[in-house]
Design a protein around this motif. Structure first.
Motif, PDB file in Angstrom:
ATOM      1  N   ASP A  99       0.827  -1.214   0.000  1.00  0.00           N
ATOM      2  CA  ASP A  99       0.000   0.000   0.000  1.00  0.00           C
ATOM      3  C   ASP A  99       0.860   1.262   0.000  1.00  0.00           C
ATOM      4  OD1 ASP A  99      -2.239  -1.582   0.050  1.00  0.00           O
ATOM      5  OD2 ASP A  99      -2.546  -1.425   2.209  1.00  0.00           O
ATOM      6  N   ARG A 100       2.095   1.130  -0.478  1.00  0.00           N
ATOM      7  CA  ARG A 100       3.032   2.260  -0.532  1.00  0.00           C
ATOM      8  C   ARG A 100       3.274   2.868   0.846  1.00  0.00           C
ATOM      9  NH1 ARG A 100       1.138   5.479  -6.063  1.00  0.00           N
ATOM     10  NH2 ARG A 100       1.345   3.685  -7.458  1.00  0.00           N
ATOM     11  N   TRP A 101       3.229   1.987   1.859  1.00  0.00           N
ATOM     12  CA  TRP A 101       3.542   2.368   3.239  1.00  0.00           C
ATOM     13  C   TRP A 101       2.511   3.321   3.842  1.00  0.00           C
ATOM     14  CZ3 TRP A 101       6.350  -1.290   4.725  1.00  0.00           C
ATOM     15  CH2 TRP A 101       7.099  -1.249   5.895  1.00  0.00           C
ATOM     16  N   ASP A 102       1.318   3.401   3.231  1.00  0.00           N
ATOM     17  CA  ASP A 102       0.235   4.154   3.858  1.00  0.00           C
ATOM     18  C   ASP A 102      -0.089   3.528   5.217  1.00  0.00           C
ATOM     19  OD1 ASP A 102       0.016   5.909   1.822  1.00  0.00           O
ATOM     20  OD2 ASP A 102      -1.815   5.079   0.963  1.00  0.00           O
ATOM     21  N   MET A 103      -0.448   4.363   6.174  1.00  0.00           N
ATOM     22  CA  MET A 103      -0.759   3.881   7.514  1.00  0.00           C
ATOM     23  C   MET A 103      -2.219   3.501   7.652  1.00  0.00           C
ATOM     24  SD  MET A 103       1.219   6.526  10.011  1.00  0.00           S
ATOM     25  CE  MET A 103       0.179   7.861   9.417  1.00  0.00           C
ATOM     26  N   GLN A 104      -2.475   2.401   8.340  1.00  0.00           N
ATOM     27  CA  GLN A 104      -3.821   2.056   8.772  1.00  0.00           C
ATOM     28  C   GLN A 104      -3.825   2.065  10.294  1.00  0.00           C
ATOM     29  OE1 GLN A 104      -5.130  -1.953   8.130  1.00  0.00           O
ATOM     30  NE2 GLN A 104      -7.282  -1.469   8.525  1.00  0.00           N
ATOM     31  N   ILE A 105      -4.566   2.977  10.891  1.00  0.00           N
ATOM     32  CA  ILE A 105      -4.652   3.072  12.348  1.00  0.00           C
ATOM     33  C   ILE A 105      -5.855   2.278  12.818  1.00  0.00           C
ATOM     34  CG2 ILE A 105      -4.884   4.625  14.316  1.00  0.00           C
ATOM     35  CD1 ILE A 105      -3.578   6.801  12.643  1.00  0.00           C
ATOM     36  N   VAL A 106      -5.619   1.293  13.670  1.00  0.00           N
ATOM     37  CA  VAL A 106      -6.664   0.411  14.193  1.00  0.00           C
ATOM     38  C   VAL A 106      -6.730   0.626  15.696  1.00  0.00           C
ATOM     39  CG1 VAL A 106      -7.465  -1.965  14.364  1.00  0.00           C
ATOM     40  CG2 VAL A 106      -6.077  -1.272  12.402  1.00  0.00           C
ATOM     41  N   SER A 107      -7.890   0.959  16.218  1.00  0.00           N
ATOM     42  CA  SER A 107      -7.977   1.239  17.646  1.00  0.00           C
ATOM     43  C   SER A 107      -9.324   0.806  18.208  1.00  0.00           C
ATOM     44  CB  SER A 107      -7.741   2.730  17.915  1.00  0.00           C
ATOM     45  OG  SER A 107      -8.716   3.514  17.261  1.00  0.00           O
ATOM     46  N   GLY A 108      -9.345   0.577  19.520  1.00  0.00           N
ATOM     47  CA  GLY A 108     -10.573   0.204  20.200  1.00  0.00           C
ATOM     48  C   GLY A 108     -10.605  -1.266  20.587  1.00  0.00           C
ATOM     49  N   SER A 109     -11.337  -1.573  21.634  1.00  0.00           N
ATOM     50  CA  SER A 109     -11.398  -2.947  22.144  1.00  0.00           C
ATOM     51  C   SER A 109     -11.984  -3.926  21.143  1.00  0.00           C
ATOM     52  CB  SER A 109     -12.228  -2.973  23.434  1.00  0.00           C
ATOM     53  OG  SER A 109     -11.640  -2.169  24.425  1.00  0.00           O
ATOM     54  N   ASP A 110     -12.891  -3.458  20.293  1.00  0.00           N
ATOM     55  CA  ASP A 110     -13.565  -4.353  19.346  1.00  0.00           C
ATOM     56  C   ASP A 110     -12.857  -4.430  17.992  1.00  0.00           C
ATOM     57  OD1 ASP A 110     -15.535  -4.810  21.251  1.00  0.00           O
ATOM     58  OD2 ASP A 110     -16.739  -3.112  20.557  1.00  0.00           O
ATOM     59  N   ALA A 111     -11.753  -3.721  17.845  1.00  0.00           N
ATOM     60  CA  ALA A 111     -11.048  -3.677  16.560  1.00  0.00           C
ATOM     61  C   ALA A 111     -10.307  -4.984  16.293  1.00  0.00           C
ATOM     62  CB  ALA A 111     -10.080  -2.504  16.536  1.00  0.00           C
ATOM     63  N   VAL A 112      -9.980  -5.194  15.023  1.00  0.00           N
ATOM     64  CA  VAL A 112      -9.235  -6.383  14.596  1.00  0.00           C
ATOM     65  C   VAL A 112      -8.053  -5.915  13.751  1.00  0.00           C
ATOM     66  CG1 VAL A 112      -9.310  -8.495  13.221  1.00  0.00           C
ATOM     67  CG2 VAL A 112     -11.282  -7.846  14.629  1.00  0.00           C
TER      68      VAL A 112
END
Length: 222
Positions: A188-201
């Motif tokens: 993904d050309r080093w794009d960031m995906q921020i994942v947060s929260g108790s229910d996140a995967v």
């Protein structure tokens, strides 16, 4: 207006910095000495051979960047728990395949042009045994760092850049103050995906697996 003039990479760096600054306490009044990012570096440049020889006898682990040897600081209890639980989740999912999980005490060797680097990631997953040395790994598919106050700027910037240069499939940085993971993907050309929260995967596409955030953190932040 000023942000609009920044390059894409500069905007991404700003976003990453802001995402890691939400929980920081306000700055103290007055002037304070900056916190070190590593322990004290070695006094003179070392060859790779000298570094490896010294590391065999050293009581502390040291990372190596182009002749300079940096002592690694100890991890907190929360850091240790998150690393262990993540490694357990990875090992369970990869148990029957060719990919294996490696933890903190094993070095990652990077050869990037004329740069010679040895890091100790918190966790790695590698799938080609022919590239595993006695005490190092080359070309892992996944590298994970659990952020610590003393090294978070190195993990977010220097290491992210070098892992991108090395074409590592995925690099994940995990907070130890909140349930949050930032995933960088080479595809993904080093794009960031921020994942947060108790229910996140957290989706690890390089390995074809996903791990719920609660499985990574458990009661580490309780």
């Amino acid at each position: 207006h000023g942000i609009g003039l920044l390059s894409r990479e500069q905007r991404e760096n700003l976003l990453e910095w802001l995402s890691g600054s939400i929980d920081l306490p306000p700055p103290p009044v007055g002037v304070a000495e900056a916190h070190p990012t590593y322990g004290q570096p070695s006094e003179h440049l070392l060859s790779v051979e000298e570094y490896l020889e010294l590391e065999e006898k050293a009581a502390l682990r040291h990372e190596y960047i182009n002749g300079v040897r940096y002592a690694m600081l100890g991890a907190s209890l929360v850091h240790n728990r998150i690393t262990f639980q993540l490694a357990t989740a990875l090992s369970t999912r990869l148990e029957k395949g060719p990919c294996k999980v490696f933890l903190t005490d094993l070095r990652l060797q990077l050869e990037l042009g004329s740069d010679r680097i040895f890091y100790y990631p918190d966790a790695m997953v590698a799938c080609r045994p022919e590239e595993w040395g006695k005490d190092f790994i080359r070309n892992p598919k996944l590298v994970v760092e659990v952020l610590s106050p003393s090294t978070q700027h190195i993990d977010r910037r220097e290491k992210a850049l070098n892992y991108h240069r090395a074409a590592i499939d995925e690099y994940v940085v995990i907070s130890q103050t909140q349930r949050q993971a930032i995933v960088h993907r080479y595809a993904d050309r080093w794009d960031m995906q921020i994942v947060s929260g108790s229910d996140a995967v957290v989706e690890l596409r390089s390995l074809g697996i996903s791990i719920p955030m609660e499985e990574i953190y458990g009661d580490a932040l309780a």
